[in-house]
Design a protein around this motif. Structure first.
Motif, short mmCIF file in Angstrom:
data_model
loop_
_atom_site.label_atom_id
_atom_site.label_comp_id
_atom_site.label_asym_id
_atom_site.label_seq_id
_atom_site.Cartn_x
_atom_site.Cartn_y
_atom_site.Cartn_z
N PHE A 45 0.79 -1.23 0.00
CA PHE A 45 0.00 0.00 0.00
C PHE A 45 0.83 1.28 0.00
N PRO A 46 1.88 1.41 0.82
CA PRO A 46 2.63 2.67 0.81
C PRO A 46 3.19 3.01 -0.55
N ALA A 47 3.73 2.03 -1.26
CA ALA A 47 4.31 2.29 -2.57
C ALA A 47 3.24 2.77 -3.55
N ILE A 48 2.05 2.20 -3.46
CA ILE A 48 0.96 2.61 -4.35
C ILE A 48 0.63 4.08 -4.13
N VAL A 49 0.50 4.48 -2.85
CA VAL A 49 0.15 5.87 -2.54
C VAL A 49 1.23 6.83 -3.01
N HIS A 50 2.49 6.41 -2.92
CA HIS A 50 3.59 7.27 -3.34
C HIS A 50 3.85 7.21 -4.85
N GLY A 51 3.14 6.35 -5.56
CA GLY A 51 3.32 6.23 -7.00
C GLY A 51 4.63 5.58 -7.38
N LEU A 52 5.10 4.64 -6.55
CA LEU A 52 6.40 4.01 -6.75
C LEU A 52 6.25 2.50 -6.72
N THR A 53 7.29 1.81 -7.17
CA THR A 53 7.36 0.37 -6.92
C THR A 53 7.78 0.16 -5.47
N THR A 54 7.56 -1.03 -4.96
CA THR A 54 7.95 -1.29 -3.57
C THR A 54 9.45 -1.09 -3.35
N PRO A 55 10.33 -1.57 -4.22
CA PRO A 55 11.76 -1.29 -4.01
C PRO A 55 12.08 0.20 -4.03
N GLU A 56 11.43 0.97 -4.92
CA GLU A 56 11.65 2.42 -4.95
C GLU A 56 11.19 3.07 -3.66
N TYR A 57 10.03 2.64 -3.17
CA TYR A 57 9.54 3.19 -1.90
C TYR A 57 10.50 2.87 -0.77
N MET A 58 10.98 1.64 -0.72
CA MET A 58 11.89 1.23 0.34
C MET A 58 13.17 2.06 0.32
N ARG A 59 13.62 2.44 -0.86
CA ARG A 59 14.85 3.24 -0.95
C ARG A 59 14.62 4.68 -0.54
N SER A 60 13.41 5.22 -0.75
CA SER A 60 13.18 6.65 -0.53
C SER A 60 12.41 6.99 0.73
N ALA A 61 11.75 6.02 1.35
CA ALA A 61 10.82 6.32 2.45
C ALA A 61 11.49 7.04 3.61
N ASN A 62 12.67 6.58 4.01
CA ASN A 62 13.32 7.17 5.18
C ASN A 62 13.63 8.65 4.99
N GLU A 63 13.83 9.07 3.75
CA GLU A 63 14.22 10.46 3.53
C GLU A 63 13.12 11.30 2.89
N THR A 64 11.92 10.77 2.81
CA THR A 64 10.82 11.58 2.28
C THR A 64 9.62 11.66 3.22
N ILE A 65 9.49 10.73 4.14
CA ILE A 65 8.40 10.80 5.12
C ILE A 65 8.78 11.83 6.19
N ILE A 66 7.90 12.80 6.42
CA ILE A 66 8.19 13.89 7.35
C ILE A 66 7.83 13.44 8.77
N THR A 67 8.82 13.45 9.64
CA THR A 67 8.63 13.03 11.02
C THR A 67 8.49 14.25 11.91
N MET A 68 7.28 14.42 12.48
CA MET A 68 6.98 15.59 13.29
C MET A 68 6.71 15.16 14.73
N VAL A 69 7.27 15.90 15.68
CA VAL A 69 6.99 15.63 17.09
C VAL A 69 6.33 16.85 17.70
N GLN A 70 5.28 16.60 18.48
CA GLN A 70 4.55 17.69 19.11
C GLN A 70 5.13 18.02 20.49
N ILE A 71 5.37 19.30 20.71
CA ILE A 71 5.79 19.79 22.01
C ILE A 71 4.58 20.48 22.61
N GLU A 72 4.02 19.90 23.66
CA GLU A 72 2.75 20.41 24.18
C GLU A 72 2.61 20.24 25.69
N THR A 73 3.75 20.13 26.37
CA THR A 73 3.75 20.05 27.83
C THR A 73 4.90 20.89 28.38
#
Length: 262
Positions: A131-159
């Motif tokens: 499923f992730p590769a489909i949403v990104h318009g990639l093959t699974t190997p392409e998604y695996m190569r790019s996911a770590n550097e294209t998924i935006i990791t956000m942390v909330q500071i709220e305390t």
């Protein structure tokens, strides 16, 4: 031995036109987001067609299960908008463009987020499904190569504790954005919500969060209540989210009913 340097969403050379939120952040275009809490694919489509750049599918406080989460990600992405998941469990298996993790208090928690959201060798996330590769318009190997550097990791500071540790949190390699959760932050610091906006302890905490993000070269975002507030705050932030679907629906009805009864 020096630590290995990995590309992140902020430094990646990967180009994918589907990743609207990432592309706008990297171009300094101050994307606008909103939150969705209702579990309907049609509802997700309606919100995605408003012109918003990204939609946070709220699996923390919203009424959204796994089926609705998967359906919403696919529907939102198909309309050229970036789905982000305020996270629960295996959220990245949907193909979301980013994750937002609430209530981060320590740098160790931020590092745990990275471990869960990154594929090896950076983390321990499993290969998951097609499923992730489909949403990104990639093959699974392409998604695996790019996911770590294209998924935006956000942390909330709220305390108060998160603010106290925000310098260390923002310094964690691989965290892309620190995101201000103003309502929970006000509750933690002031004991009430919403903040009036002029309380020194509250404004000082927000200044500290922004400064930590800027010092570490991280993007900074926050949530606001309406378009006027978003316009006012955008110069200070890389990304602003304007309230959410449930509040928007209530506000419209309250205003229109007041007019009808006047």
């Amino acid at each position: 031995m020096a630590a290995t340097q990995y590309a992140t969403a902020q430094t990646t050379a990967t180009v994918n036109p589907r990743l609207r939120l990432l592309n706008k952040l990297r171009a300094g275009e101050h994307p606008l987001l909103t939150f969705v809490a209702l579990p309907s694919v049609r509802h997700a489509q309606i919100v995605a067609l408003t012109g918003v750049d990204g939609i946070v599918i709220d699996c923390e406080h919203g009424h959204i299960g796994d089926d609705a989460m998967h359906n919403a990600v696919a529907a939102i992405a198909a309309l050229g908008v970036s789905p982000v998941i305020r996270i629960r469990g295996t959220a990245l298996d949907t193909g979301a463009h980013g994750v937002m993790v609430p209530q981060i208090i320590t740098a160790d928690e931020a590092r745990q987020v990275l471990q869960s959201s990154k594929l090896p060798p950076q983390g321990v996330r499993g290969q998951s499904s097609a499923f992730p590769a489909i949403v990104h318009g990639l093959t699974t190997p392409e998604y695996m190569r790019s996911a770590n550097e294209t998924i935006i990791t956000m942390v909330q500071i709220e305390t108060a504790a998160g603010v106290q540790n925000v310098d260390a949190i923002a310094a964690v390699p691989g965290i892309d954005m620190v995101f201000v959760g103003p309502n929970d932050l006000a509750q933690s610091l002031l004991g009430y919500v919403p903040a009036k906006g002029d309380e020194p302890v509250f404004t000082g905490a927000i200044d500290k969060i922004i400064a930590a993000g800027r010092r570490e070269g991280k993007w900074v975002g926050r949530m606001v209540n309406d378009g006027a507030a978003a316009k006012k705050e955008r110069p200070r932030y890389d990304m602003v989210a304007i309230t959410g679907d449930t509040k928007a629906i209530q506000n419209w009805y309250i205003a229109e009913l007041a007019i009808a009864r006047s």
